[in-house]
Design a protein around this motif. Sequence first.
Motif, short mmCIF file in Angstrom:
data_model
loop_
_atom_site.label_atom_id
_atom_site.label_comp_id
_atom_site.label_asym_id
_atom_site.label_seq_id
_atom_site.Cartn_x
_atom_site.Cartn_y
_atom_site.Cartn_z
N LYS A 119 41.29 43.65 33.94
CA LYS A 119 41.77 44.67 34.97
C LYS A 119 43.30 44.92 34.82
N PHE A 120 43.85 46.07 35.14
CA PHE A 120 45.24 46.34 35.17
C PHE A 120 45.45 47.22 36.41
N LEU A 121 45.87 46.69 37.58
CA LEU A 121 46.14 47.41 38.80
C LEU A 121 47.47 47.39 39.30
N VAL B 196 45.98 56.38 33.40
CA VAL B 196 45.74 54.94 33.46
C VAL B 196 45.14 54.49 32.08
N THR B 197 44.29 55.33 31.42
CA THR B 197 43.61 54.89 30.39
C THR B 197 44.46 54.66 29.21
N GLY B 198 45.36 55.60 28.99
CA GLY B 198 46.36 55.40 27.83
C GLY B 198 47.43 54.57 28.34
N ASP B 199 47.82 54.34 29.60
CA ASP B 199 49.16 53.54 29.88
C ASP B 199 48.74 52.04 30.16
N ALA C 248 42.55 56.78 38.13
CA ALA C 248 41.81 55.53 38.05
C ALA C 248 40.95 55.60 37.13
N CYS C 249 40.33 54.45 36.44
CA CYS C 249 39.47 54.41 35.46
C CYS C 249 38.54 52.95 35.31
N ALA C 250 37.25 53.11 35.49
CA ALA C 250 36.59 51.80 35.34
C ALA C 250 35.49 52.13 34.03
N SER D 2 41.12 49.94 35.76
CA SER D 2 42.79 50.25 36.31
C SER D 2 42.66 51.49 37.05
N THR D 3 43.87 51.12 37.84
CA THR D 3 44.28 52.04 38.72
C THR D 3 45.86 52.03 39.19
N ARG D 4 46.29 53.04 39.71
CA ARG D 4 47.48 53.09 40.27
C ARG D 4 47.45 53.29 41.63
N TYR D 5 46.33 52.89 42.52
CA TYR D 5 46.01 53.06 43.73
C TYR D 5 45.67 51.75 44.47
N ALA D 6 45.89 50.62 43.83
CA ALA D 6 45.45 49.28 44.34
C ALA D 6 46.55 48.83 45.30
#
Length: 382
Positions: free
Chosen positions: A161-163, A191-194, A240-242, A257-261
């Motif tokens: 995970k990368f949150l 978030v996928t590439g970053d 976000a991507c899972a 991964s998400t930038r909304y956690a």
Amino acid sequence: MAKKTLNVGIVGYGFMGRTHANAFRKVTNFFDLPATPVLKAACGRDEAKLKAYCDRWGWESAETDWRKLIDRKDIDVIDICTPNDSHAEIAIAAARAGKMVMCEKPLAMNGPQGEEMVRVIEETKVPNMVWYNYRRVPAVTFAKQLIDEGRLGRIFHYRAKFLQDWTISADLPQGGAGLWRLDAGAAGSGVTGDLLAHCIDTALWLNGTIGSVSAMTETFIKQRTHTATGTVQEVKIDDACAFLARFDNGSLATFESTRYARGHKALYTLEINGENASIAWDLHDLHRLQFFDYKDQGSLRGWRSIHITDGDHPYMSKWWVPGLQIGYEHTFVHQVADFFEGAANGKSVAPTFRDALETQYVCDAVLDSAKNGRWQDVKHAI
Ligand code: SOE
């Protein structure tokens, strides 16, 4: 004869420009290398910011055009710290000019662009490396050693995970310093590439290649003002991507991964479960590796938390004394140390452009799967 110094020309002076400059400056205080990096020139478009960056970090000279930097005879290594949409052009020109190339992650905007970069870099045979720095957290490097020694046995599960939570505000614009990560035109993806690219790079290194993926993505904020135009534009990145993945060694994986956690700033975690043992690691506690060994005596069996600070842990003999930990910035120092060790002998260092292309292919398959709603096979570069 190995050169005693290698002159670095860096392109970009943002967050990564600082982490790299810090590493170039520090590395020979701690590592004995066949070649010492010299902070020869820095390149960026904003003259005032560039001057401030050079003054603070000790770059000897400044250029506002990266082509001029590449033309300079006194530059041996080009280090690319620009937004993703310029990696290919700069890396290809640098390689054609015979410069060694260090490139920030992700390698490219997509697989096909990455293929062209790999083609040129391998044709020109210049030493190359991509800055997936988390491989060189000593605890992660140690995890790799444990896996390679066979201590986990057959691997069943990989979980990463990368949150983060920094883009929740709808007022945040897309484009510009730092915020180019929200602009698909500059970043390629969200978030996928970053962020997931980091998780994927580590996973490929620790657990081998991924065969297929099934993904979902979401863009929570659909429109944002673009910094360049001042107009409201559609947001085209994934917020976000899972995804689920099947590794070629038969193990199953989940990645998120998400930038909304809300509440999480950079929570990169991974866990691997094997038939004999499991390991877990957490970026917020990066100097510890959690290890569970089924071979331990039954009544004492349990997760142990290993403080990765001893002289026999990877990289640690170069730093302080056992028990004293290091942090994020040191991963870049390790990467510079390994690169200069290899480059001085004309060798590329992992993750090479080709290794990073493999990560790019996984990212492409993830984004394709999220669009078409089906399991997607992953193309291979390695
Ligand atoms: C994004 O916020 C970011 O800075 C990434 O671009 C880096 O690669 C990651 O290491 C930390 O988060």
